[in-house]
Design a protein around this motif. Structure first.
Motif, PDB file in Angstrom:
ATOM      1  N   VAL A  93       0.838  -1.202   0.000  1.00 22.11           N
ATOM      2  CA  VAL A  93       0.000   0.000   0.000  1.00 22.11           C
ATOM      3  C   VAL A  93       0.877   1.258   0.000  1.00 22.11           C
ATOM      4  CG1 VAL A  93      -1.691   1.343   1.321  1.00 22.11           C
ATOM      5  CG2 VAL A  93      -1.944  -1.138   1.124  1.00 22.11           C
ATOM      6  N   VAL A  94       1.928   1.241   0.816  1.00 19.23           N
ATOM      7  CA  VAL A  94       2.863   2.368   0.830  1.00 19.23           C
ATOM      8  C   VAL A  94       3.466   2.574  -0.559  1.00 19.23           C
ATOM      9  CG1 VAL A  94       5.084   3.179   1.733  1.00 19.23           C
ATOM     10  CG2 VAL A  94       3.429   2.137   3.278  1.00 19.23           C
ATOM     11  N   ALA A  95       3.849   1.480  -1.200  1.00 28.63           N
ATOM     12  CA  ALA A  95       4.443   1.582  -2.528  1.00 28.63           C
ATOM     13  C   ALA A  95       3.449   2.159  -3.543  1.00 28.63           C
ATOM     14  CB  ALA A  95       4.933   0.209  -2.988  1.00 28.63           C
ATOM     15  N   PHE A  96       2.169   1.789  -3.403  1.00 30.55           N
ATOM     16  CA  PHE A  96       1.144   2.333  -4.299  1.00 30.55           C
ATOM     17  C   PHE A  96       1.019   3.844  -4.117  1.00 30.55           C
ATOM     18  CE2 PHE A  96      -3.238   3.639  -5.142  1.00 30.55           C
ATOM     19  CZ  PHE A  96      -3.406   3.190  -6.436  1.00 30.55           C
ATOM     20  N   ALA A  97       0.965   4.292  -2.863  1.00 27.54           N
ATOM     21  CA  ALA A  97       0.853   5.726  -2.595  1.00 27.54           C
ATOM     22  C   ALA A  97       2.101   6.465  -3.065  1.00 27.54           C
ATOM     23  CB  ALA A  97       0.619   5.958  -1.103  1.00 27.54           C
ATOM     24  N   ALA A  98       3.266   5.912  -2.752  1.00 28.10           N
ATOM     25  CA  ALA A  98       4.517   6.579  -3.103  1.00 28.10           C
ATOM     26  C   ALA A  98       4.725   6.637  -4.613  1.00 28.10           C
ATOM     27  CB  ALA A  98       5.691   5.857  -2.443  1.00 28.10           C
ATOM     28  N   SER A  99       4.370   5.570  -5.315  1.00 24.96           N
ATOM     29  CA  SER A  99       4.544   5.568  -6.769  1.00 24.96           C
ATOM     30  C   SER A  99       3.608   6.569  -7.437  1.00 24.96           C
ATOM     31  CB  SER A  99       4.315   4.163  -7.326  1.00 24.96           C
ATOM     32  OG  SER A  99       2.995   3.712  -7.074  1.00 24.96           O
ATOM     33  N   THR A 100       2.421   6.771  -6.869  1.00 25.50           N
ATOM     34  CA  THR A 100       1.493   7.765  -7.407  1.00 25.50           C
ATOM     35  C   THR A 100       2.030   9.176  -7.192  1.00 25.50           C
ATOM     36  OG1 THR A 100      -0.371   6.283  -6.995  1.00 25.50           O
ATOM     37  CG2 THR A 100      -0.878   8.609  -7.330  1.00 25.50           C
ATOM     38  N   VAL A 101       2.582   9.419  -6.003  1.00 27.90           N
ATOM     39  CA  VAL A 101       3.237  10.703  -5.737  1.00 27.90           C
ATOM     40  C   VAL A 101       4.372  10.929  -6.728  1.00 27.90           C
ATOM     41  CG1 VAL A 101       4.712  11.924  -4.082  1.00 27.90           C
ATOM     42  CG2 VAL A 101       2.591  10.849  -3.311  1.00 27.90           C
ATOM     43  N   ASP A 102       5.089   9.876  -7.041  1.00 24.10           N
ATOM     44  CA  ASP A 102       6.238   9.981  -7.944  1.00 24.10           C
ATOM     45  C   ASP A 102       5.821  10.431  -9.339  1.00 24.10           C
ATOM     46  OD1 ASP A 102       9.098   9.641  -7.785  1.00 24.10           O
ATOM     47  OD2 ASP A 102       8.889   8.042  -9.258  1.00 24.10           O
ATOM     48  N   ILE A 103       4.647   9.996  -9.794  1.00 24.39           N
ATOM     49  CA  ILE A 103       4.143  10.439 -11.093  1.00 24.39           C
ATOM     50  C   ILE A 103       4.012  11.956 -11.117  1.00 24.39           C
ATOM     51  CG2 ILE A 103       2.159  10.375 -12.664  1.00 24.39           C
ATOM     52  CD1 ILE A 103       1.590   7.537 -11.565  1.00 24.39           C
ATOM     53  N   ALA A 104       3.398  12.499 -10.070  1.00 22.44           N
ATOM     54  CA  ALA A 104       3.196  13.942  -9.998  1.00 22.44           C
ATOM     55  C   ALA A 104       4.515  14.680  -9.848  1.00 22.44           C
ATOM     56  CB  ALA A 104       2.272  14.277  -8.829  1.00 22.44           C
ATOM     57  N   CYS A 105       5.427  14.142  -9.035  1.00 20.90           N
ATOM     58  CA  CYS A 105       6.700  14.810  -8.790  1.00 20.90           C
ATOM     59  C   CYS A 105       7.561  14.861 -10.050  1.00 20.90           C
ATOM     60  CB  CYS A 105       7.445  14.102  -7.661  1.00 20.90           C
ATOM     61  SG  CYS A 105       8.986  14.905  -7.191  1.00 20.90           S
ATOM     62  N   ASP A 106       7.659  13.739 -10.749  1.00 24.12           N
ATOM     63  CA  ASP A 106       8.466  13.712 -11.973  1.00 24.12           C
ATOM     64  C   ASP A 106       7.890  14.630 -13.038  1.00 24.12           C
ATOM     65  OD1 ASP A 106      10.306  11.912 -10.939  1.00 24.12           O
ATOM     66  OD2 ASP A 106       9.188  10.161 -11.636  1.00 24.12           O
ATOM     67  N   GLY A 107       6.577  14.598 -13.193  1.00 31.16           N
ATOM     68  CA  GLY A 107       5.947  15.485 -14.165  1.00 31.16           C
ATOM     69  C   GLY A 107       6.188  16.946 -13.822  1.00 31.16           C
ATOM     70  N   HIS A 108       6.066  17.283 -12.550  1.00 28.44           N
ATOM     71  CA  HIS A 108       6.308  18.654 -12.098  1.00 28.44           C
ATOM     72  C   HIS A 108       7.744  19.079 -12.379  1.00 28.44           C
ATOM     73  CE1 HIS A 108       5.798  22.175  -9.434  1.00 28.44           C
ATOM     74  NE2 HIS A 108       7.049  21.925  -9.069  1.00 28.44           N
ATOM     75  N   ALA A 109       8.706  18.175 -12.144  1.00 29.01           N
ATOM     76  CA  ALA A 109      10.121  18.504 -12.346  1.00 29.01           C
ATOM     77  C   ALA A 109      10.414  18.815 -13.811  1.00 29.01           C
ATOM     78  CB  ALA A 109      11.002  17.360 -11.870  1.00 29.01           C
ATOM     79  N   VAL A 110       9.889  17.982 -14.727  1.00 28.87           N
ATOM     80  CA  VAL A 110      10.173  18.189 -16.147  1.00 28.87           C
ATOM     81  C   VAL A 110       9.509  19.457 -16.662  1.00 28.87           C
ATOM     82  CG1 VAL A 110       9.872  17.237 -18.462  1.00 28.87           C
ATOM     83  CG2 VAL A 110      10.526  15.732 -16.576  1.00 28.87           C
ATOM     84  N   GLU A 111       8.270  19.720 -16.256  1.00 26.06           N
ATOM     85  CA  GLU A 111       7.555  20.856 -16.819  1.00 26.06           C
ATOM     86  C   GLU A 111       7.959  22.181 -16.190  1.00 26.06           C
ATOM     87  OE1 GLU A 111       3.461  20.102 -16.128  1.00 26.06           O
ATOM     88  OE2 GLU A 111       3.544  20.561 -13.998  1.00 26.06           O
TER      89      GLU A 111
END
Length: 425
Positions: free
Chosen positions: A122-140
């Motif tokens: 469950v932690v991995a699911f939450a963290a991986s979802t956060v990672d989607i937003a973080c990586d997208g934010h970093a590139v844009e």
């Protein structure tokens, strides 16, 4: 850089502030990874669990492998057609879920294997979802000239967080107890997410007309080559390290000492080599640094295989090889790899593109982690490390071929590499 016909972009603020905000998230994400994939196997081995069962902890990689399935939905929610992005709300919810699950793990203890693994998934699911937003934010949010800063935040933050998760956590388990160690990690996750949650949101100057999708990502030949590169690099850099913690425990190193070494040594070497890698990538290019890292990794894994074979190597030698392999060389190589990932990601759907590349890395890593446990249990550590070194040698030439500098459309031209205009809300 702007798409023709759009108004110029206005920055979100100083690049330093952006890097600090995303850096905090990367540290937090890597605390989770350090606890799950380094500290937890060592704790379980210390409690007497067999290696093949410890290898099952890599099932917690599954959400990182499969997050591309929900990345389009997350990216479309994160980037509405008009108005500010919703990156902060995704990060807030995911961070609170992770912290709550760590607190729950503190209560049930490390010996109830199945419930514990369910919590970490469950932690991995939450963290991986956060990672989607973080990586997208970093590139844009970072222009191309500051991508190196973003790579440094990713890799340097990863090693700092991993040092805390695999080092400080083990020290706390050894000197205090499991429960209090997990609570400390939960508090750190909340604190590290605050700079991002409190930062201003990104707002597009014009309406966002592009609809993020997996089809768009997979239709680009450079992305398909990037997926192959991610798979090969995961094989060559990660498969040999899955059983490193249990190997050191079985070699006589106690959890307290292992935690200190992972923490202090891993943080200093990993963070330092991440900065060094960023400088070398700028000087020599990503391709040369990735090949260099593979050559060094083959040498250290061969050394670990020899040490496991003779069974009389000094602990100082084992620690030196372990730190060189898992911290210094990994940091050096992954700065270069993430530079490739960032260059391949379309800023209009960076969360999807970067996620796809990371999912391939995670999938191959999961297979290697489970397989390494089985090989070590049945054939010994020497076979595990020796096979990994052989695979690194086999992967070097294909990695060099696939990591040639991509040919992109001119920046500023319409197409997948155009920068979406941004403004501060």
């Amino acid at each position: 850089m702007t798409v023709p016909g759009t108004s110029p972009a206005r920055g979100l603020g100083s690049p330093f502030a952006i890097v600090v905000a995303i850096g905090g998230l990367y540290v937090g994400q890597s605390i989770i990874g350090g606890v799950t994939f380094s500290a937890l196997p060592s704790v379980l081995r210390d409690r007497g669990l067999p290696l093949d069962r410890i290898g099952l902890t890599y099932l917690a990689v599954l959400p990182w492998v499969l997050k591309f399935l929900w990345a389009p939905a997350i990216e479309r929610y994160r980037l509405p057609s008009t108005g500010p992005s919703r990156s902060r709300s995704i990060v807030l919810i995911g961070g609170l879920i992770s912290a709550f699950c760590f607190a729950l793990a503190a209560m049930i203890g490390p010996t109830t294997f199945v419930p514990l693994m369910a919590i970490f998934i469950v932690v991995a699911f939450a963290a991986s979802t956060v990672d989607i937003a973080c990586d997208g934010h970093a590139v844009e949010s970072l222009s191309e000239r500051y991508h190196g800063w973003g790579n440094a935040a990713q890799v340097g933050g990863a090693y700092l967080g991993f040092a805390i998760g695999s080092g400080l956590f083990l020290v706390l388990v050894a000197r205090v107890d499991w429960g209090q160690a997990m609570i400390v990690m939960a508090v750190l996750l909340v604190l590290l997410g605050l700079p991002f949650v409190l930062s201003p949101a990104i707002t597009a100057v014009d309406a966002r007309s592009h609809r993020p999708s997996l089809r768009d990502a997979l239709s680009r030949s450079e992305m398909r080559k990037g997926l192959a590169l991610a798979a090969l690099y995961a094989v060559s850099q990660k498969w040999g390290l899955a059983m490193l913690g249990p190997f050191l425990v079985d070699s006589g190193l106690d959890l307290d000492s292992l935690g200190i070494v992972n923490g202090a040594g891993g943080m200093i070497l990993g963070f330092g080599c991440a900065l060094l890698g960023g400088a070398l990538v700028r000087l020599w290019g990503a391709r040369a640094i990735m090949v260099l890292a593979l050559i060094l990794q083959a040498a250290t894994l061969s050394g670990l295989a020899a040490a496991a074979w003779v069974e009389e190597a000094s602990q100082l030698l084992l620690l030196g090889l372990a730190l060189a392999s898992s911290s210094a060389i990994m940091a050096l190589g992954f700065v270069a790899l993430y530079a490739q990932f960032m260059a391949l990601s379309d800023p209009r759907q960076a969360g999807i593109d970067f996620t796809l590349l990371q999912c391939m890395d995670a999938f191959v890593s999961m297979i290697g982690g489970i397989g390494a446990g089985w090989i070590a249990q049945n054939f010994g550590y020497s076979a595990c490390f020796g096979l990994a070194a052989f695979l690194v040698i086999l992967a070097t030439a294909p990695v060099a071929l696939l990591s040639r500098r991509p040919k992109f459309p001119a920046r500023g031209a319409s197409g997948s590499q155009s920068q979406q205009p941004l403004a501060q809300s």
